[in-house]
Design a protein around this motif. Structure first.
Motif, short mmCIF file in Angstrom:
data_model
loop_
_atom_site.label_atom_id
_atom_site.label_comp_id
_atom_site.label_asym_id
_atom_site.label_seq_id
_atom_site.Cartn_x
_atom_site.Cartn_y
_atom_site.Cartn_z
N PRO B 114 0.79 -1.22 0.00
CA PRO B 114 0.00 0.00 0.00
C PRO B 114 0.83 1.28 0.00
O PRO B 114 0.30 2.36 -0.17
CB PRO B 114 -0.79 -0.10 1.30
CG PRO B 114 0.07 -0.93 2.18
CD PRO B 114 0.83 -1.88 1.30
N GLU B 115 2.13 1.16 0.19
CA GLU B 115 2.91 2.38 0.35
C GLU B 115 3.13 3.11 -0.95
O GLU B 115 3.11 2.53 -2.02
CB GLU B 115 4.29 2.06 0.94
CG GLU B 115 4.25 1.59 2.36
CD GLU B 115 4.80 0.18 2.47
OE1 GLU B 115 5.27 -0.34 1.45
OE2 GLU B 115 4.72 -0.38 3.57
N GLN B 116 3.39 4.39 -0.79
CA GLN B 116 3.72 5.22 -1.94
C GLN B 116 5.14 4.93 -2.38
O GLN B 116 6.03 4.74 -1.57
CB GLN B 116 3.59 6.65 -1.49
CG GLN B 116 4.11 7.63 -2.48
CD GLN B 116 3.84 9.02 -1.97
OE1 GLN B 116 2.75 9.35 -1.60
NE2 GLN B 116 4.87 9.82 -1.94
N GLN B 117 5.34 4.83 -3.67
CA GLN B 117 6.68 4.59 -4.17
C GLN B 117 7.05 5.65 -5.19
O GLN B 117 6.18 6.28 -5.77
CB GLN B 117 6.76 3.20 -4.81
CG GLN B 117 6.26 2.14 -3.85
CD GLN B 117 6.31 0.74 -4.43
OE1 GLN B 117 7.19 0.42 -5.20
NE2 GLN B 117 5.38 -0.09 -4.03
N GLY B 118 8.33 5.82 -5.41
CA GLY B 118 8.78 6.82 -6.36
C GLY B 118 9.73 6.23 -7.36
O GLY B 118 10.34 5.18 -7.11
N PHE B 119 9.87 6.89 -8.48
CA PHE B 119 10.84 6.43 -9.47
C PHE B 119 12.25 6.63 -8.93
O PHE B 119 12.49 7.54 -8.15
CB PHE B 119 10.67 7.20 -10.77
CG PHE B 119 9.64 6.61 -11.67
CD1 PHE B 119 10.01 5.84 -12.76
CD2 PHE B 119 8.29 6.78 -11.40
CE1 PHE B 119 9.06 5.28 -13.57
CE2 PHE B 119 7.33 6.22 -12.21
CZ PHE B 119 7.72 5.46 -13.30
N PRO B 120 13.19 5.76 -9.31
CA PRO B 120 14.54 5.90 -8.79
C PRO B 120 15.14 7.25 -9.18
O PRO B 120 14.85 7.77 -10.26
CB PRO B 120 15.31 4.75 -9.44
CG PRO B 120 14.46 4.30 -10.58
CD PRO B 120 13.05 4.62 -10.22
N LEU B 207 6.96 10.02 -12.78
CA LEU B 207 8.21 10.76 -12.97
C LEU B 207 8.14 12.15 -12.35
O LEU B 207 9.06 12.60 -11.69
CB LEU B 207 8.49 10.92 -14.47
CG LEU B 207 9.12 9.75 -15.19
CD1 LEU B 207 9.22 10.08 -16.67
CD2 LEU B 207 10.50 9.48 -14.63
N TYR B 209 5.84 13.50 -10.12
CA TYR B 209 5.40 13.75 -8.75
C TYR B 209 5.82 12.65 -7.78
O TYR B 209 5.52 12.73 -6.60
CB TYR B 209 3.89 13.95 -8.72
CG TYR B 209 3.45 15.07 -9.63
CD1 TYR B 209 3.87 16.37 -9.38
CD2 TYR B 209 2.66 14.83 -10.74
CE1 TYR B 209 3.50 17.41 -10.22
CE2 TYR B 209 2.28 15.87 -11.59
CZ TYR B 209 2.70 17.14 -11.32
OH TYR B 209 2.33 18.17 -12.16
N ASN B 210 6.46 11.62 -8.29
CA ASN B 210 6.98 10.58 -7.40
C ASN B 210 5.98 9.99 -6.46
O ASN B 210 6.31 9.63 -5.34
CB ASN B 210 8.13 11.14 -6.56
CG ASN B 210 9.39 11.06 -7.35
OD1 ASN B 210 9.83 9.97 -7.69
ND2 ASN B 210 9.94 12.20 -7.69
N SER B 211 4.71 9.96 -6.88
CA SER B 211 3.81 9.28 -5.96
C SER B 211 3.03 8.26 -6.73
O SER B 211 2.05 8.57 -7.39
CB SER B 211 2.90 10.24 -5.23
OG SER B 211 2.57 11.29 -6.03
N ILE B 216 -3.98 5.85 -6.36
CA ILE B 216 -3.78 7.13 -7.03
C ILE B 216 -4.77 7.30 -8.18
O ILE B 216 -5.12 8.41 -8.57
CB ILE B 216 -2.33 7.26 -7.52
CG1 ILE B 216 -2.05 8.70 -7.92
CG2 ILE B 216 -2.03 6.30 -8.65
CD1 ILE B 216 -0.62 8.97 -8.25
#
Lengths: 388, 290
Positions: B114-120, B207, B209-211, B216
């Motif tokens: 469930p967590e928010q992840q971001g692009f490297p 890319l 907003y990293n969310s 979403i």
């Protein structure tokens, strides 16, 4: 036949042996010590709930392996609130009225806590939050406890360090107006503390939890050119705000509290979050043996993730609960449920200098934890403790 | 500051437009609302994230993989949630697509957490200063990609045989069928194209907003719907314009009014526009009775 008798005798000796170990009074009645837990395992607070769940399971396994509470195994029924107020209340009612638990661990979020607390005078069962940090809300009921520091206590030393380290004389506050603790921090705690330390607040900006685009807020913050940015935010949005600020060329240091203090924040922001100062209530990398042992077990179960302070305090809460139940005359007999619940409440109100993985816990007159806040900073994508 | 805020708004609007074009294509052709479109967007974001993180740091590859995956997902949704209901009450797909959306959310939550992840952060960020403006390479990429995709859709619809078939089917499926258009194929093409756009938007949002997280799509789905209405139902250039208008309105709401009310302000403004032009910004003033 004779063999079976032998087994019974051996078992009896084993049980007596277990009972005799570390139990001051006579053993408890009943088959199990039943506790409930309401954690935010899904929704916006998922990480907090997940870490609390893992930490609680570790503590329960350790306790049961060592003979349970008062010789009786402990059972914690863990429920997921989805980080929503409605389910938090209905799950607490179900645990209290139907499952007949002695006490409830959680909830983590202040929004859940402040909605549930006023109902406890009727339900006559205590709750103990592991992470709720909005000031003042434990006073809503004598049954409401929080074994953590409210954000004013977490932020006070953090702001001093932030100000001294970076020479911050003016700041912009950005906070989440849809989250209880973030809104309290942004509208009350941060303005008061910044004023106390002589930092001028140039602008106060808000957003809502579900927002993903913070470009407009950052452009606005940049236009007043503050020395630093103070956040009332949870780590997900905080990380995005920091990244957006760097993208727009702001190099100012950030300050955060309670809900920012997750190892995930350091991971998500990396180099861009370097130097952020965070007021918190626990440091997972504390070299203290107890904490190190917990960290190892936790990371084995979390896929290598380090616990946030809510997870750490959940672990402490289970042990404090064991201590309270064993020392406050709880019988755990079905007929004594009401009296036992009152005894546990009484016991929690007297907790003093309990030595846990987050340090020494003492509960104050409001039912809040006291003690020294932990100030953390981001260094090489890790949270590192700042000594003060 | 205003100029920078306009840049912020246009960036946000470009992403909204990509989602809205998908909605509007499907609505235009089928006359039905596809309420799992936001979740297609979310899956696109996750596919892009997985490719960028584990297979290759190449953004173009991530974009292509996400578009292909969501295109196929769109075909699946058409098969499961729309085709069995062809000819049923026009509100029936609302229920099936909401169901498909929930299934996709829960699948993503189960698989990705469930967590928010971001692009490297390996996707390098260069900043350019143009006068008082600051534009990042990611922003330029997003805008360029969004514009290129919109132009491609426009050319596809206006210049190709298949595009003409799509437009004919949107006009009147029965007559188009009688005239030899393979309506089934057109519907599949529409779903594929619409879903690839949502997938691309997912990667671009990830890319920018990293969310990226399983829920979403809900928020983005609503924004896409509003933009579709604003631009005019079934109108592709309208969706493009509507996206930019909503993005700019939101950003200006934050910049000059209370930032907690960005949606209230933006949606309020959209309501006023729709009261003034009920057919949408570029919609035709035609009443069609089916």
């Amino acid at each position: 036949m004779r063999y079976r008798w032998l087994c019974v005798v051996v078992m009896a000796i084993a049980v007596v042996g277990l009972l005799a170990r570390g139990v001051p009074a006579a053993g408890l009645g009943g088959k199990a010590v039943k506790l409930g837990a309401i954690y935010s395992i899904t929704g916006k607070g998922a990480e907090w709930g997940e870490h609390s769940k893992i930490a609680t399971e570790i503590a329960v396994e350790e306790i049961n392996r060592a003979g349970g509470i008062g010789g009786v195994p402990v059972e914690v029924s863990i429920q997921d609130t989805g980080t929503e107020v409605g389910p938090a209340i209905s799950l607490a009612r179900k645990l209290i009225l139907e499952d007949k638990v002695l006490a409830i661990l959680g909830p983590c979020f202040s929004s859940e806590f402040e909605a549930l607390a006023p109902l406890l005078d009727r339900l006559k069962t205590m709750i103990v939050s592991q992470c709720s940090a909005k000031p003042g809300i434990s006073a809503l009921s004598t049954w409401a406890f929080r074994n953590t520091l409210t954000s004013d206590k977490q932020l006070d030393p953090a702001i001093k360090i932030w100000k001294d380290r970076y020479g911050v004389k003016s700041a912009v506050i950005i906070y989440d107006s849809a989250d209880a603790v973030s809104a309290a921090e942004g509208s009350k705690v941060l303005p008061a503390l910044l004023k106390k330390y002589g930092v001028e607040v140039k602008e106060v900006l808000t957003y809502q939890t579900k927002d993903i685009d913070f470009s407009a807020q950052i452009t606005k913050a940049k236009s007043v050119n503050p020395d630093g940015i103070a956040l009332g935010a949870c780590y997900q949005q905080a990380a995005n705000i920091v990244r957006e600020a760097r993208k727009q060329g702001m190099k100012q240091p950030f300050l955060g509290s309670a809900c920012v203090g997750s190892p995930e924040f350091a991971k998500l922001t990396g180099q861009e979050g370097e130097g952020t100062i965070i007021g918190s209530a626990g440091w997972p990398d504390d070299p203290k043996p107890k904490t190190a042992a917990f960290l190892k077990k936790f990371m084995e179960r979390s896929g290598g993730k380090k616990p946030n302070y809510g997870g750490m305090r959940s672990y402490d809460n289970v042990y404090i609960m064991k201590h309270v139940i064993e020392t406050s005359g709880v019988t755990n007999k079905p007929g004594d449920l009401e009296a036992d619940r009152a005894r546990i409440r009484e016991g929690w109100s007297k907790v003093k200098d309990f030595d846990g993985i987050t340090g020494l816990t003492t509960i104050d007159a409001n039912g809040d934890g006291t003690g020294k806040a932990t100030v953390l900073t981001v260094k090489d994508s890790q949270l590192v403790k700042v000594e003060y | 500051m205003l100029a920078q805020q306009l840049v912020n708004g246009v960036m946000l609007g470009a992403v909204y437009a990509l989602i809205a074009i998908g909605y509007t294509l499907i609505f235009g052709v089928l006359g039905m609302l596809h309420l799992a479109h936001g979740e297609v967007f979310m899956i696109g974001a996750f596919v892009g994230l997985v490719v960028a993180t584990h297979l290759s740091g190449n953004v173009m590859l991530a974009l292509a993989a996400a578009m292909l995956a969501t295109g196929l997902l769109g075909l699946l949704i058409e098969r499961v949630a729309f085709r069995p209901l062809r000819g049923a009450h026009h509100l029936a797909p609302l229920a099936t697509t909401i169901g498909a959306g929930i299934a996709l959310q829960e699948t993503a939550r189960w698989y990705f957490g469930p967590e928010q992840q971001g692009f490297p952060a390996t996707i390098t960020l260069t900043l350019w200063e143009v006068g008082p403006l600051r534009v990042s390479s990611v922003q330029v990429f997003i805008l360029a990609a969004a514009l290129a995709l919109m132009a491609a859709v426009h050319l596809f619809l206006a210049r190709t045989r298949a595009g003409r078939a799509v437009r004919a089917t949107a006009e009147d499926p029965a007559v188009a069928g009688l005239l030899g258009v393979n309506v089934e194929a057109v519907i599949l093409i529409t779903f594929f194209v619409a879903s690839t756009l949502a997938g691309a938007a997912g990667v671009l949002v990830g890319l920018a907003y990293n969310s990226v997280h399983p829920f979403i799509g809900v928020q983005m789905g609503i924004k896409g719907l509003v933009v579709m209405l604003l631009g005019g139902l079934g109108n592709v250039p309208g969706a493009m314009l509507g996206g930019v208008v909503l993005g700019v309105l939101e950003v200006l709401g934050v910049a000059y009014l209370a930032s907690s009310y960005r949606d209230a302000f933006a949606f309020g403004a959209v309501m006023v526009i729709l009261l003034w032009r009920p057919e949408g910004l570029l919609g035709l003033r035609v009443q069609r009775r089916d």
